[in-house]
Motif scaffolding. Structure first.
Motif: not given
Length: 569
Positions: A54-75
């Motif tokens: 029941k302790g806190p969970l923390h997992r650093d990813p191996v790869l830098i995670p992606t972010v959700v892009l706005s329509k303008e950024n994706k374009l």
């Protein structure tokens, strides 16, 4: 008397390479070995600890995670890739013939009929809580079972200590993780008992842009917690010039999560020229996966956030991505998906210009918006001050200014009664005060400038770094020799592409007769050049005065780094 004589004798004795441990920690990998080794041991610089009930969970990813892009950024990302495809289509091969380009639709059509070949059940096994007493180190972290809820920590992120607000993110927790990881490697890989470390010395390779507080803690870790008989620190860019055998160079370190540039001359990294950008090989891997998805990547279950898939994508990128314009058309790519307890799947797919577009992100950094927007250039920060080091740069700067102000006041009140000879003498002395104040102010002034700049591409970062050199002659020397190191420098054709980009932008008055871009000097792996340079440096006779010993550290503390560090403290 006998004890002090023995210590003096031991200090003057030449260092044996077998008793000197070189530690080069990175955001993804740790390189560690004796100075006498041909190559260091390289392991994943991570640790997994079983999560408390029941302790806190923390997992650093191996790869830098992606972010959700706005329509303008994706374009914007898609338009940038489309522009890069147009550039590749207009390029010529080395024999002068046009280079045929591939389209996303062409690659997707070629992979539409691809079906994996199923093999035998994998013999790999996940690491479970029952298999572990306290921790898992290195590559085994990839197999730490997520259902058993291990906490996974990478002590370094973006070239600095991974301080965060989650569990295990405090400075003391990170230092404890480093002590465990490094101690485990020394005991199990180098086969040196911890009780014997008092007879060994350590060289720690640090980033060119450093945090003084962290360095103080790391020296304490080496000398007090681990118990080495001596240590010194060396910046990675300086170590790289030793590894390459160069007296002066503009060093570019392409790491997993950061790209850093600085100009090094006579074993000194010029402070004003240091730039760190928060993108690297991990961002290229995520961009590569983004391109593969758009080209009908048949391994639909691939999840970059899963440690094993992260390792798979990295292997494909390192094995196939390149910047060689002579390689064109669809290329065969083979890989095996292997998960513990599941049948292996062998894929035989086609990939086209995606193999070039991924590493070309180094020159078109808009595409790295996939992993976040905040990747601007950073420089060396001003010293924050340390209570253990009262005579630091802040003290010198303030006292010099105060003395300068008082001298000006005294001079204005007593000018009329002064003898001309005294006037000239005082003027000369005042000139020295001016120099002290000006040099300290000049040293501090440029620090925040790189942080205000826009996101640099690789060639722009090099140009900006060299432009901040103190003299025109130094700028010419730096333009004539550029050293590429780090795991991200392994792409075939990168040096040629960078050379062509720089030739178009180097100011005419600073153009050297020849611009040489060095990758893998002396047939070395670019990712090991800095480690090898630190190994060479540790055995030099001139390095004997750099060593810091435990007794000195306990007595004098951080002030020793001001006296002994081979860089401006």
């Amino acid at each position: 008397m006998n004890t002090s004589a023995t210590q003096e004798q031991s200090q003057s004795e030449p260092i044996q390479a077998q008793t000197c441990i070189i530690i080069h920690p990175g955001s993804k990998n740790l390189r560690i070995g004796r100075a006498s080794d041909v190559n260091p041991h390289t392991i994943l610089h991570a640790i997994a600890r079983p999560r408390r009930p029941k302790g806190p969970l923390h997992r650093d990813p191996v790869l830098i995670p992606t972010v959700v892009l706005s329509k303008e950024n994706k374009l914007q990302v898609d338009e940038t890739y489309q522009s890069m495809r147009g550039t590749l289509q207009s390029c010529l091969r080395s024999d002068g013939t046009p280079r045929p380009a591939t389209s996303t639709q062409q690659v997707a059509l070629a992979n539409k009929q691809c079906t994996p070949i199923q093999g035998s059940v994998s013999k790999l096994q996940f690491v479970t809580k029952s298999d572990v007493e306290d921790y898992v180190i290195g590559d085994q972290v990839l197999y730490a079972h997520s259902d058993d809820q291990f906490n996974v920590h990478f002590p370094f992120r973006h070239g600095d200590l991974n301080i965060h607000s989650g569990v295990g993110g405090s400075l003391s927790s990170i230092l404890a993780d480093l002590e465990t990881i490094w101690g485990h490697c020394i005991t199990n890989l180098l086969e040196i008992p911890k009780t014997e470390l008092k007879h060994y010395r350590a060289v720690l390779v640090i980033p060119d842009i450093y945090n003084r507080l962290f360095l103080k803690e790391l020296v304490g870790l080496l000398l007090i917690q681990l118990g080495f008989g001596g240590c010194f620190l060396v910046q990675d860019h300086v170590a790289a010039t030793f590894g390459a055998g160069l007296g002066a160079a503009c060093v570019v370190d392409l790491g997993d999560q950061k790209t850093s540039v600085s100009c090094v001359e006579d074993a000194l990294s010029q402070r004003a020229t240091r730039i760190r950008l928060d993108y690297g090989g991990s961002d290229i891997t995520q961009a590569f996966f983004y391109l593969l998805q758009r080209a009908g990547f048949p391994y639909k279950e691939c999840q970059p956030q899963h440690p094993l898939d992260s390792a798979l994508l990295t292997r494909i990128k390192e094995g196939y991505c390149h910047l060689n314009l002579d390689f064109c058309g669809l290329r065969d790519v083979n890989f095996v998906v292997e998960r513990p307890g599941v049948a292996t799947l062998r894929y035989h797919i086609k990939i086209g210009d995606e193999l070039l577009l991924a590493p070309l992100g180094l020159f078109n950094t808009e595409v790295f918006a996939l992993t976040g927007q905040d990747k601007r250039g950073q420089g060396q920060a001003n010293a924050s001050g340390d209570p253990e080091d009262p005579h630091d740069a802040n003290y010198l700067r303030e006292t010099s200014r105060r003395a300068h102000k008082e001298a000006l006041e005294n001079q204005s009140t007593s000018t009329a009664s002064m003898d001309p000879i005294d006037n000239s003498t005082n003027a000369g002395g005042q000139g020295e005060e001016d120099l002290v104040v000006d040099s300290l102010a000049a040293d501090a002034a440029p620090d925040d400038l790189p942080q205000q700049q826009l996101l640099y591409s690789l060639d722009q970062a090099i140009l900006h770094s060299i432009e901040r050199c103190s003299s025109d002659d130094m700028k010419r020397r730096m333009y004539s020799c550029i050293l590429l190191v780090g795991g991200g420098a392994k792409f075939e054709g990168l040096s040629t592409w960078l050379h062509n980009r720089l030739l178009l932008q180097i100011p005419f008055q600073f153009r050297p007769e020849q611009t040489e871009i060095i990758v893998g000097p002396k047939e070395m792996d670019p990712s090991m050049v800095a480690w090898k340079g630190a190994a060479i440096m540790s055995c030099l006779e001139s390095a004997q005065e750099l060593w810091i010993r435990p007794t000195e550290w306990k007595k004098i503390g951080v002030r020793l780094l001001r006296e002994r560090a081979p860089f401006y403290w």
